[in-house]
Design an enzyme around this catalytic site. Structure first.
Site, mmCIF file in Angstrom:
data_model
loop_
_atom_site.group_PDB
_atom_site.id
_atom_site.type_symbol
_atom_site.label_atom_id
_atom_site.label_comp_id
_atom_site.label_asym_id
_atom_site.label_seq_id
_atom_site.Cartn_x
_atom_site.Cartn_y
_atom_site.Cartn_z
ATOM 1 N N PHE A 30 0.970 -1.284 0.115
ATOM 2 C CA PHE A 30 -0.137 0.049 -0.054
ATOM 3 C C PHE A 30 0.970 1.183 -0.030
ATOM 4 C CE2 PHE A 30 -2.417 3.851 1.684
ATOM 5 C CZ PHE A 30 -3.897 3.313 1.159
ATOM 6 N N ASP A 54 9.426 2.707 1.517
ATOM 7 C CA ASP A 54 8.252 3.525 1.793
ATOM 8 C C ASP A 54 7.800 3.288 3.704
ATOM 9 O OD1 ASP A 54 5.787 4.357 2.812
ATOM 10 O OD2 ASP A 54 4.892 3.845 0.922
ATOM 11 N N LYS A 96 2.676 10.021 8.220
ATOM 12 C CA LYS A 96 1.818 9.678 9.575
ATOM 13 C C LYS A 96 2.662 10.232 10.730
ATOM 14 C CE LYS A 96 -0.064 5.366 7.726
ATOM 15 N NZ LYS A 96 -1.542 5.515 7.880
#
Ligand SMILES: Cc1ncc(COP(=O)(O)O)c(C=O)c1O
Length: 390
Positions: free
Chosen positions: A133, A218, A247
């Site tokens: 993702f 990532d 995040k």
């Protein structure tokens, strides 16, 4: 009608229905707890999906944001600001190698920046892992594996090669001199906290170096202390070319970053990329406060201790096949596809968790979760697992 029901009705009448109905309506947070509109208290083991690194309402973030906003708020990137420069320097220090930073507002935008950097190599092919993702914008979506997310928006940017995650031989077979970059999460988060075998990242580094491709990691979900290291790739000793963050970086204030190391740092030239808000002074001040608090409160060590406590407390439950992850990114793999039921039962019991897949729960609590709160979480979750397996 309860206050939560009333707010939910107003939400459904005004907010676009992309997420389905909200689990509840939250009105307040403090530390690792949040309260809903009816005054119910929840222990938050998800932290806004691995975002609220210092929990809710942490004074360091409140003070940093307030101080910055009353001094200088938004400027645009026609101008530089002190916190932006200081944060870039700090991230370069933490990644431990010569690097340059491009700031964004989210994880998907950090990945868009990295995607554009890969195009400046003169090659287009990206090798990505199944289960990955990387975000919801068209570029990042092209690199996200879930068919349900992709199919309504095809055609997406192409030249993507998919490989099974953690399979070194499959990676070897996929990477050649036409590859611009190999893109990997050091631990797959949305897939349900999937950890690759030891040596996998090192293998990816060796292959990309051999074939002149970039290694792009990532760390949007795994970075900034979540796994007990500043970066989840840290213990592997691998030096990537691109690292994306978001995040936890802003502790709840939206910010992302794309770090380009070594020669990759100069692939984007003036005019190649931009953003109005990215690197905003208030967001970068918040991120500096997050990093300073992780350092001053020795939270990296704390994250490992509390993560181990959570795993140890859940490992031997009869419904649990295994616990996965590192630090406070915890996967709980169930013997049966009962994760959605467990998430609902946990919410009813005052615990916020995530059902990442039908048989995998994900816990990503604030990094400040205390030993007592972790003990309470384990006790509640064990009784929730008893309840759903009964
Ligand atoms: C590994 C990873 N990359 C990218 C993203 C996208 O980040 P954002 O939702 O901030 O756009 C996420 C979000 O869950 C993620 O886990």
């Amino acid at each position: 009608m309860t206050a939560t029901e009333a707010w939910t009705g107003r939400y459904q009448g005004s907010v676009m229905n992309t997420f389905g109905p909200p689990q509840t309506v939250l009105v307040r947070g403090e530390g690792a707890h949040v309260w809903d509109a009816d005054g119910r208290r929840y222990l938050d083991l998800l932290a806004g999906i691995a975002v609220n690194a210092l929990g809710h309402g942490h004074p360091a973030i409140v003070q940093a944001v307030t101080r910055q906003l009353t001094t200088l708020g938004h400027t645009s990137n026609f101008f530089a600001t002190e916190p932006q420069i200081e944060l870039a320097e700090k991230l370069v220090e933490l990644v431990g190698h010569d690097a340059r930073v491009f700031f964004t507002n989210s994880g998907t935008e950090a990945n868009e920046a990295a995607f554009k950097i890969t195009r400046r190599t003169g090659r287009t092919r990206i090798v990505v892992a199944e289960g990955a993702f990387h975000g919801r914008t068209m570029g990042a979506l092209a690199l996200t594996s879930k068919q349900a997310y992709r199919a309504p928006f095809e055609p997406l940017p192409g030249d993507v090669t998919w490989v099974p995650y953690g399979d070194a031989a499959a990676l070897t077979a996929a990477v050649d001199d036409t590859v611009a970059a190999v893109l990997l999460e050091p631990i797959q988060g949305e897939a349900g906290v999937v950890v690759p075998p030891d040596g996998y990242l090192r293998h990816a580094r060796e292959l990309t170096t051999t074939h002149g491709a970039l290694l792009w990691l990532d760390e949007v979900q795994t970075g900034v202390g979540r796994t007990g290291d500043w970066f989840a790739h840290g213990p592997s000793g691998v030096v990537p070319d691109l690292v994306t963050l978001a995040k936890g970086l802003g502790g709840g204030i939206p910010i992302g970053a794309c770090l380009a190391l070594g020669d990759a740092a100069t692939l984007l030239q003036p005019g190649n990329h931009g953003t109005t808000f990215g690197g905003n002074a208030v967001a970068t001040a918040a991120a500096l406060a997050v990093i300073a608090t992780i350092e001053s409160d020795d939270l990296l060590a704390h994250v490992v201790t509390i993560g181990d406590q959570l795993r140890r407390g859940l490992d031997d439950h009869p419904l649990v096949a295994e616990t996965t992850g590192r630090g406070l990114l915890v996967g709980v793999v169930l013997h049966q596809p009962l994760a959605a039921e467990a998430q609902k039962a946990a919410l009813a019991a005052g615990l916020i968790i995530n059902n990442a897949t039908p048989d995998r729960l994900r816990l990503a609590p604030p990094l400040i979760l205390s030993e007592d709160e972790a003990a309470e979480a384990v006790a509640t979750l064990r009784s929730v697992l008893d309840e759903v397996s009964a």
